[in-house]
Enzyme design. Sequence first.
Site, PDB file in Angstrom:
ATOM      1  N   SER A   1      52.504  73.149  11.887  1.00  0.00           N
ATOM      2  CA  SER A   1      53.628  73.944  11.401  1.00  0.00           C
ATOM      3  C   SER A   1      54.261  73.248  10.208  1.00  0.00           C
ATOM      4  O   SER A   1      54.320  72.010  10.148  1.00  0.00           O
ATOM      5  CB  SER A   1      54.669  74.113  12.505  1.00  0.00           C
ATOM      6  OG  SER A   1      55.900  74.580  11.980  1.00  0.00           O
TER       7      SER A   1
ATOM      8  N   GLU B   1      43.791  83.154  16.358  1.00  0.00           N
ATOM      9  CA  GLU B   1      44.725  84.189  15.911  1.00  0.00           C
ATOM     10  C   GLU B   1      44.160  84.985  14.734  1.00  0.00           C
ATOM     11  O   GLU B   1      44.281  86.214  14.677  1.00  0.00           O
ATOM     12  CB  GLU B   1      46.060  83.551  15.542  1.00  0.00           C
ATOM     13  CG  GLU B   1      46.792  82.985  16.754  1.00  0.00           C
ATOM     14  CD  GLU B   1      48.085  82.267  16.379  1.00  0.00           C
ATOM     15  OE1 GLU B   1      48.410  82.214  15.168  1.00  0.00           O
ATOM     16  OE2 GLU B   1      48.760  81.766  17.289  1.00  0.00           O
TER      17      GLU B   1
ATOM     18  N   ASN C   1      48.558  74.626  16.413  1.00  0.00           N
ATOM     19  CA  ASN C   1      48.388  76.067  16.553  1.00  0.00           C
ATOM     20  C   ASN C   1      46.920  76.488  16.577  1.00  0.00           C
ATOM     21  O   ASN C   1      46.103  75.966  15.817  1.00  0.00           O
ATOM     22  CB  ASN C   1      49.084  76.786  15.397  1.00  0.00           C
ATOM     23  CG  ASN C   1      50.580  76.547  15.388  1.00  0.00           C
ATOM     24  OD1 ASN C   1      51.198  76.405  16.440  1.00  0.00           O
ATOM     25  ND2 ASN C   1      51.166  76.482  14.206  1.00  0.00           N
TER      26      ASN C   1
ATOM     27  N   THR D   1      43.863  88.908  37.315  1.00  0.00           N
ATOM     28  CA  THR D   1      43.862  90.349  37.077  1.00  0.00           C
ATOM     29  C   THR D   1      45.296  90.726  36.716  1.00  0.00           C
ATOM     30  O   THR D   1      46.244  90.159  37.260  1.00  0.00           O
ATOM     31  CB  THR D   1      43.401  91.164  38.308  1.00  0.00           C
ATOM     32  OG1 THR D   1      44.325  90.959  39.390  1.00  0.00           O
ATOM     33  CG2 THR D   1      42.009  90.744  38.758  1.00  0.00           C
ATOM     34  N   HIS D   2      45.448  91.640  35.779  1.00  0.00           N
ATOM     35  CA  HIS D   2      46.781  92.021  35.285  1.00  0.00           C
ATOM     36  C   HIS D   2      47.541  90.805  34.742  1.00  0.00           C
ATOM     37  O   HIS D   2      48.770  90.787  34.729  1.00  0.00           O
ATOM     38  CB  HIS D   2      47.607  92.706  36.382  1.00  0.00           C
ATOM     39  CG  HIS D   2      46.907  93.841  37.057  1.00  0.00           C
ATOM     40  ND1 HIS D   2      46.812  95.103  36.515  1.00  0.00           N
ATOM     41  CD2 HIS D   2      46.224  93.888  38.225  1.00  0.00           C
ATOM     42  CE1 HIS D   2      46.125  95.890  37.326  1.00  0.00           C
ATOM     43  NE2 HIS D   2      45.745  95.169  38.371  1.00  0.00           N
TER      44      HIS D   2
ATOM     45  N   TYR E   1      22.551 114.595  -0.213  1.00  0.00           N
ATOM     46  CA  TYR E   1      23.319 113.438  -0.657  1.00  0.00           C
ATOM     47  C   TYR E   1      24.640 113.877  -1.285  1.00  0.00           C
ATOM     48  O   TYR E   1      24.714 114.887  -1.987  1.00  0.00           O
ATOM     49  CB  TYR E   1      22.512 112.614  -1.673  1.00  0.00           C
ATOM     50  CG  TYR E   1      23.249 111.378  -2.140  1.00  0.00           C
ATOM     51  CD1 TYR E   1      23.254 110.234  -1.361  1.00  0.00           C
ATOM     52  CD2 TYR E   1      23.961 111.375  -3.336  1.00  0.00           C
ATOM     53  CE1 TYR E   1      23.949 109.106  -1.764  1.00  0.00           C
ATOM     54  CE2 TYR E   1      24.660 110.251  -3.749  1.00  0.00           C
ATOM     55  CZ  TYR E   1      24.646 109.114  -2.950  1.00  0.00           C
ATOM     56  OH  TYR E   1      25.335 108.008  -3.350  1.00  0.00           O
TER      57      TYR E   1
ATOM     58  N   LYS F   1      53.861  70.877  16.473  1.00  0.00           N
ATOM     59  CA  LYS F   1      53.029  72.051  16.748  1.00  0.00           C
ATOM     60  C   LYS F   1      51.547  71.791  16.486  1.00  0.00           C
ATOM     61  O   LYS F   1      51.167  71.084  15.564  1.00  0.00           O
ATOM     62  CB  LYS F   1      53.472  73.245  15.882  1.00  0.00           C
ATOM     63  CG  LYS F   1      54.824  73.798  16.202  1.00  0.00           C
ATOM     64  CD  LYS F   1      54.866  74.428  17.593  1.00  0.00           C
ATOM     65  CE  LYS F   1      54.005  75.648  17.733  1.00  0.00           C
ATOM     66  NZ  LYS F   1      54.403  76.760  16.865  1.00  0.00           N
TER      67      LYS F   1
END
Length: 475
Positions: free
Chosen positions: A281, A294, A289, A159-160, A321, A287
């Site tokens: 990368s 994303e 990713n 939580t948080h 319309y 890397k």
Amino acid sequence: MSEPIERLWGGRFKAEPSEALQALSRSDPSFFRLAPYDLAGSRAHARELNRAGILNGGELQQLLDAMTQIEADFSAGAIEPSQADEDVHTFLERVLTQRLPALGGKLRAGRSRNDQAANDLRLYLRAEARKLALAVLDLQRALIEQAQAHVHSVTVGFTHLQPAQPVVFAHPLLAHAQSIYRDLDRLIDWDRRTSRSPLGAAALAGSAICMQPELSATELGYDAPCENSIDAVASRDHVAEFVFIASMLAVNLSRLSEEVILWTSRQFRWVELDDAYATGSSIMPQKKNPDIAELTRGKAGRLIGNLSGLLATLKSLPLAYNRDLAEDKIAAFDCIDTLRLVLPAMAGMIRTMRANADEMRRQAPLGFTLATEVADWLALAGVPFSEAHEITGELVRACEAKGIELGDVSAGMLADVDARLAPDVLAHVALDAAVTARCGFGGTAPARVSEQIARLQSAIDKQAAWAADYRGPAC
């Protein structure tokens, strides 16, 4: 030499439309994807004209045969819209009248582009809703497969974004599956409201020729015609609702994506993505990713923008319309096209990811996530929870001073904090005991999680049956 312009209007105009007007008025190229649905509506309308006596049986069959061939030619790429075609309706009427010069023009009787446009988009969205559902269901099954593998894999819940309590890893996976399940449930409910045919509404007042719109509605897989002809052509709340559902789904996919991004980080090390669903990368060779996550997270903002833009367009539009309503397709098509890309990628990423159960278990007790077990034990022993909370807080403070976790506490240390902390509490300050204790309905106890999986599988099977049971035109 430019092509002659064929329009479905213009008899009362002396001058030709300006190039600027034509450029603005012409449909976006993406709108022509509605051609099969426009033809489906035209076939239903032709049968209505036959019932009205405008077309005899032979004429009806000629039109139906011609439209079947036009659909096949369009699908094969043998015909396509020209720059002179203002919209999908103009395009298809042009082709039809080229092939059936005397007969093609009869088809326009008793209808308007207003009810055609409304009908085309309804048919398209109802069909695409089923395709979207199948992609969502594939993601759901991927989440369930991962959950089944980790019913007993203990990790930490947050939580948080702070360590909170131990849970089994299946539990957060199913939390995402439950939210996505509701998105698909919304889509099913949306379809019930959208299953009303606008054909027969014509421009706004209804048709003096097409008097049995309920028959066209049945032919096209609707439950019934729209109750009000003005509402049929003037309202797009069903499009806005579809875009909302798509946006809400994108938001839930974004939340799942954010979790995957965290889980795959070096700091978490909970999950490793399959090489086929990750990128590298251009400068840092080490890397790996989580680009799918994303990109999905980023596209959620785009779909939210579609919803905001469409609602702003619809605000304050007078009946009936208005050409503003052409924006409905921009929003809906972009949502569909975006989700078509996102959902398969997300399903593949989730299905192939590998969870590190040992690392999750190692981290699970860190940050005093078992503190609630102490407070609960005290409360069950008769200590008011307000006092139990304070006692447990003192115990945590004592552990911090010694640099240890709750699992390292000795019986003597318990007594030093409070006499009511008997050594029996130590049996409860354990990961497996903590998750097993959460055995109420919906809790993280493995037995309850297994029950949840079974219920969710049954529920999505019903959603899959809905997706397969579409009675609309097969376009």
